[in-house]
Motif scaffolding. Structure first.
Motif, mmCIF file in Angstrom:
data_model
loop_
_atom_site.group_PDB
_atom_site.id
_atom_site.type_symbol
_atom_site.label_atom_id
_atom_site.label_comp_id
_atom_site.label_asym_id
_atom_site.label_seq_id
_atom_site.Cartn_x
_atom_site.Cartn_y
_atom_site.Cartn_z
ATOM 1 N N GLY A 167 0.195 -1.856 -0.027
ATOM 2 C CA GLY A 167 0.170 -0.373 0.660
ATOM 3 C C GLY A 167 0.738 0.907 0.470
ATOM 4 O O GLY A 167 0.287 1.875 0.054
ATOM 5 N N HIS B 209 2.333 2.534 -2.133
ATOM 6 C CA HIS B 209 2.376 2.794 -3.702
ATOM 7 C C HIS B 209 1.086 4.019 -3.792
ATOM 8 O O HIS B 209 1.376 5.113 -3.903
ATOM 9 N N ASP B 210 0.384 4.226 -2.808
ATOM 10 C CA ASP B 210 -0.680 4.411 -2.394
ATOM 11 C C ASP B 210 -0.709 5.582 -1.679
ATOM 12 O O ASP B 210 -1.110 6.953 -2.220
ATOM 13 N N VAL B 211 0.794 6.098 -0.648
ATOM 14 C CA VAL B 211 1.090 6.592 -0.265
ATOM 15 C C VAL B 211 1.856 7.702 -0.596
ATOM 16 O O VAL B 211 1.677 8.911 -0.153
ATOM 17 N N PRO C 217 3.004 7.581 -4.265
ATOM 18 C CA PRO C 217 3.569 7.297 -5.303
ATOM 19 C C PRO C 217 4.775 7.789 -6.113
ATOM 20 O O PRO C 217 5.049 8.607 -5.796
ATOM 21 N N ARG D 292 0.866 10.785 1.243
ATOM 22 C CA ARG D 292 -0.652 11.826 0.656
ATOM 23 C C ARG D 292 -1.743 10.358 2.372
ATOM 24 O O ARG D 292 -1.742 9.771 2.332
ATOM 25 N N GLY E 128 -4.382 9.115 4.945
ATOM 26 C CA GLY E 128 -6.144 8.611 4.251
ATOM 27 C C GLY E 128 -5.853 7.461 3.420
ATOM 28 O O GLY E 128 -6.934 6.732 3.674
ATOM 29 N N ARG E 129 -4.608 6.692 3.041
ATOM 30 C CA ARG E 129 -4.610 5.431 2.721
ATOM 31 C C ARG E 129 -4.218 4.628 3.824
ATOM 32 O O ARG E 129 -3.936 4.521 4.791
ATOM 33 N N GLN E 130 -4.431 3.607 3.569
ATOM 34 C CA GLN E 130 -4.182 2.199 4.310
ATOM 35 C C GLN E 130 -2.315 1.461 3.873
ATOM 36 O O GLN E 130 -2.813 1.468 2.520
ATOM 37 N N ILE E 131 -1.579 0.629 5.329
ATOM 38 C CA ILE E 131 -0.409 0.483 4.475
ATOM 39 C C ILE E 131 -0.579 -0.968 5.470
ATOM 40 O O ILE E 131 -0.729 -0.878 6.072
ATOM 41 N N ASP E 132 -0.652 -2.442 4.908
ATOM 42 C CA ASP E 132 -0.582 -3.229 5.519
ATOM 43 C C ASP E 132 0.577 -4.146 5.581
ATOM 44 O O ASP E 132 1.131 -4.134 4.702
#
Length: 143
Positions: free
Chosen positions: A49, A51-53, A55, A73, A75-79
């Motif tokens: 995840g 890559h969403d935080v 990019p 960014r 509000g993104r989730q990292i597992d």
């Protein structure tokens, strides 16, 4: 006393179905681990995840990726997936048994020995296998 060594794997991220998202593991990891004065505790950690935080710009996968922005960014989730400790006792023992003659100017951790390289590659391969197992677990719902 437990020595904890953090090995950071620089990975190529791919989103095509069925392809590994991990990059190639190099022998330098094994070299670093065999140069430790005490046997390190290796715990594989895989995250999904990021890559969403942060990019990255698309580019040549052989080169380091460049982030689009230095600001993460929200509000993104990292597992985060944490695996079982990796035992490299046998390989470190093998490395200790191969003493190489140092040439003048070489540091203690430098070696030209093919046997040392074989051990370093075996350690890196063992770590890569553990990371691949975590990667599979992380992406099993999407692949």
């Amino acid at each position: 006393c437990v020595c904890v060594c953090v090995c950071v794997c620089v990975c190529v991220v791919r989103f095509e179905k069925g392809q590994s998202r991990l990059g190639k593991f190099l022998p330098g990891m094994g070299k670093l681990l065999t140069s430790c004065s005490t046997l390190p505790l290796l715990i594989p950690i895989y995250h999904k995840g990021m890559h969403d935080v942060l990019p990255e710009e698309p580019g040549d996968p052989r080169l380091p990726a460049k982030p689009i922005s230095i600001f993460p960014r929200g509000g993104r989730q990292i597992d985060i997936y944490i695996g079982e400790p990796i035992d490299i006792t046998d390989l470190c023992s093998a490395a200790a048994g191969t003493t190489t003659t140092m040439t003048s100017g070489q540091k203690d951790w430098e070696s030209d020995s093919k046997e040392d390289l074989r051990v370093w590659l075996a350690i890196s391969k063992r770590v890569q296998n553990a990371m691949s197992k975590l990667e599979k677990e992380a992406w099993q719902d999407l692949d």
